[in-house]
Design a protein around this motif. Structure first.
Motif, short mmCIF file in Angstrom:
data_model
loop_
_atom_site.label_atom_id
_atom_site.label_comp_id
_atom_site.label_asym_id
_atom_site.label_seq_id
_atom_site.Cartn_x
_atom_site.Cartn_y
_atom_site.Cartn_z
N ALA A 169 -37.32 -2.67 -33.22
CA ALA A 169 -38.61 -3.26 -32.90
C ALA A 169 -39.46 -2.29 -32.08
CB ALA A 169 -38.41 -4.57 -32.13
N ALA A 170 -38.85 -1.64 -31.10
CA ALA A 170 -39.58 -0.68 -30.27
C ALA A 170 -40.19 0.43 -31.14
CB ALA A 170 -38.66 -0.08 -29.22
N GLU A 171 -39.41 0.93 -32.07
CA GLU A 171 -39.90 1.99 -32.94
C GLU A 171 -40.99 1.47 -33.88
OE1 GLU A 171 -36.40 3.55 -34.75
OE2 GLU A 171 -35.58 4.28 -32.84
N ARG A 172 -40.80 0.28 -34.41
CA ARG A 172 -41.82 -0.30 -35.29
C ARG A 172 -43.13 -0.49 -34.55
NH1 ARG A 172 -43.63 -5.60 -36.11
NH2 ARG A 172 -44.65 -5.90 -38.14
N PHE A 173 -43.08 -0.89 -33.28
CA PHE A 173 -44.28 -1.13 -32.51
C PHE A 173 -44.96 0.15 -32.03
CE2 PHE A 173 -42.36 -5.45 -31.28
CZ PHE A 173 -43.05 -6.10 -32.29
N GLY A 174 -44.36 1.30 -32.29
CA GLY A 174 -45.00 2.56 -31.94
C GLY A 174 -44.57 3.17 -30.62
N PHE A 175 -43.51 2.64 -30.01
CA PHE A 175 -42.98 3.23 -28.79
C PHE A 175 -42.20 4.51 -29.13
CE2 PHE A 175 -43.84 -1.04 -27.46
CZ PHE A 175 -44.06 -0.99 -26.10
N THR A 176 -42.17 5.44 -28.19
CA THR A 176 -41.46 6.71 -28.37
C THR A 176 -40.12 6.67 -27.64
OG1 THR A 176 -43.51 7.97 -28.57
CG2 THR A 176 -41.54 9.19 -27.93
N PHE A 177 -39.06 7.00 -28.33
CA PHE A 177 -37.72 7.04 -27.74
C PHE A 177 -37.62 8.21 -26.77
CE2 PHE A 177 -33.24 8.61 -28.21
CZ PHE A 177 -32.65 7.60 -27.44
N GLU A 178 -37.09 7.93 -25.57
CA GLU A 178 -37.00 8.96 -24.54
C GLU A 178 -35.57 9.32 -24.16
OE1 GLU A 178 -41.19 8.46 -22.15
OE2 GLU A 178 -39.48 7.30 -21.41
N GLY A 179 -34.60 8.53 -24.58
CA GLY A 179 -33.23 8.88 -24.27
C GLY A 179 -32.39 7.69 -23.83
N ILE A 180 -31.12 7.96 -23.55
CA ILE A 180 -30.16 6.95 -23.12
C ILE A 180 -29.78 7.20 -21.66
CG2 ILE A 180 -27.89 5.92 -23.52
CD1 ILE A 180 -29.73 5.46 -25.85
N PHE A 181 -29.92 6.17 -20.84
CA PHE A 181 -29.42 6.22 -19.46
C PHE A 181 -28.02 5.60 -19.48
CE2 PHE A 181 -33.10 6.98 -16.41
CZ PHE A 181 -33.86 7.61 -17.35
N ARG A 182 -27.01 6.43 -19.28
CA ARG A 182 -25.62 5.99 -19.42
C ARG A 182 -25.15 5.20 -18.21
NH1 ARG A 182 -22.46 11.32 -20.37
NH2 ARG A 182 -23.80 11.94 -18.62
N GLN A 183 -24.36 4.16 -18.47
CA GLN A 183 -23.78 3.33 -17.43
C GLN A 183 -24.80 2.90 -16.38
OE1 GLN A 183 -19.23 5.16 -17.70
NE2 GLN A 183 -20.19 4.88 -15.72
N LEU A 184 -25.94 2.44 -16.87
CA LEU A 184 -27.03 2.09 -15.96
C LEU A 184 -26.82 0.73 -15.31
CD1 LEU A 184 -29.84 3.05 -14.94
CD2 LEU A 184 -30.84 1.64 -16.75
N GLN A 185 -26.19 -0.20 -16.05
CA GLN A 185 -26.07 -1.56 -15.54
C GLN A 185 -24.72 -2.17 -15.92
OE1 GLN A 185 -30.06 -2.60 -17.46
NE2 GLN A 185 -29.98 -4.07 -15.78
#
Length: 238
Positions: A169-185
Motif C-alpha cells: 500500500a505504501a508503495e502504491r500510494f507513492g511513498f519511498t522506501f527508506e530501509g528497515i530498522f531492525r529490532q525496533l519494537q
C-alpha cells in the motif's frame, strides 16, 4: 543538487530561509466525494466501528497492530476511550457519507511541528473499506491536509517489515522506501523490524494530480473497475 559549503568548506544542507513550523492537526472534518474523516468520538463512532470490524471472517487485520482483537463491544469502547483523548496520535474515524457510519480508523502521529514531520498510522480498515476507492481517497485527503494546510515537509509511513499488504500500500500510494530498522519494537510479545517509507512536500506536488485523476469518476467503468492504475499515473508524473 549543488553542494553548499560553509565557511569551513564543510558540506551543509540547503537553506530554509522561509521555513516556519508546521501546525497541529485540528478537529475539523476532512471531506471528500467518497468519505469524510471525523475526529474520533467514542459516543458517535464506537458501535459502528465494532460492527464494521465484526464483518471480517477472522482477526487477521489485527496481526501487525499492538492491540486487538477485541472480544466484546465494551472492550473495544474502553480501548477507543483512551485513544480518543490523545492529541498524538490524533485519531480519525473514516465515515461513509451515504450511511453516516464509521467503517475504519486512521491517525496522524509522531507529530513534530518544529521539523515539519508527521506520520500516518493506526490504519484499521473494515471489509467495507479494503481494496476500495474510498481507502485511496482517505490517503489523498490526509496528504492534502498535511502538506497544503498544515505545512509539513515530510509524511511518514511505517509498518512491520513482515506486513506485506501494508508495504504494498505504501508503495502504491507513492511513498519511498527508506530501509528497515531492525529490532525496533516488541509488539504482542514478538520482535518487530520496522519498514520506513516517506513522502516529501515537493513529491506530493507531483503526486496530487495522479490521485485526482485516479479518483475521478471518469477513471471507473460501469462495473466500478478502475481504468488507469494509480501506480501508473504516479509513474507518468515523475
Amino acid at each position: 543538487m549543488h553542494t553548499r559549503l560553509n565557511e569551513f568548506q564543510q558540506p551543509i544542507g540547503y537553506a530554509l530561509a522561509d521555513w516556519t513550523p508546521a501546525k497541529q492537526p485540528s478537529k475539523r472534518c476532512l471531506s471528500g466525494r467518497l468519505c469524510r474523516l471525523e475526529r474520533l468520538d467514542v459516543a458517535t463512532h464506537a458501535d459502528n466501528l465494532y460492527q464494521a470490524f465484526a464483518e471480517s471472517p477472522d482477526a487477521r487485520h489485527w496481526t501487525y497492530l499492538p492491540y486487538g482483537p477485541f472480544e466484546t463491544a465494551d472492550e473495544y469502547r474502553a480501548f477507543l476511550t483512551g485513544m480518543a483523548e490523545l492529541n498524538d496520535p490524533f485519531h480519525y474515524a473514516v465515515v461513509e457519507p451515504s450511511t453516516g457510519k464509521a467503517i475504519g480508523t486512521i491517525s496522524l502521529m509522531r507529530i513534530d511541528v518544529a521539523n515539519g514531520v508527521i506520520e500516518v498510522g493506526h490504519v484499521v480498515y473494515s471489509p467495507q473499506m479494503q481494496r476500495t476507492p474510498l481507502s485511496t481517497e482517505v490517503m489523498a485527503l490526509l496528504q492534502q491536509y498535511v502538506f497544503e494546510e498544515l505545512g509539513y515537509r515530510r509524511l511518514e509511513w511505517k509498518c512491520d517489515a513482515l506486513n506485506g499488504p501494508s508495504r504494498a500500500a505504501a508503495e502504491r500510494f507513492g511513498f519511498t522506501f527508506e530501509g528497515i530498522f531492525r529490532q525496533l519494537q516488541v509488539t504482542q510479545g514478538r520482535n518487530r523490524d520496522t519498514a520506513w517509507y516517506s513522502m516529501l512536500d515537493h513529491e506530493y506536488a507531483q503526486l496530487k494530480s495522479a490521485y485526482q485523476t485516479w479518483l475521478s469518476t471518469d477513471n471507473f467503468d460501469g462495473a466500478g473497475q478502475q481504468i488507469n492504475k494509480l501506480a501508473d499515473l504516479i509513474n507518468q508524473g515523475r
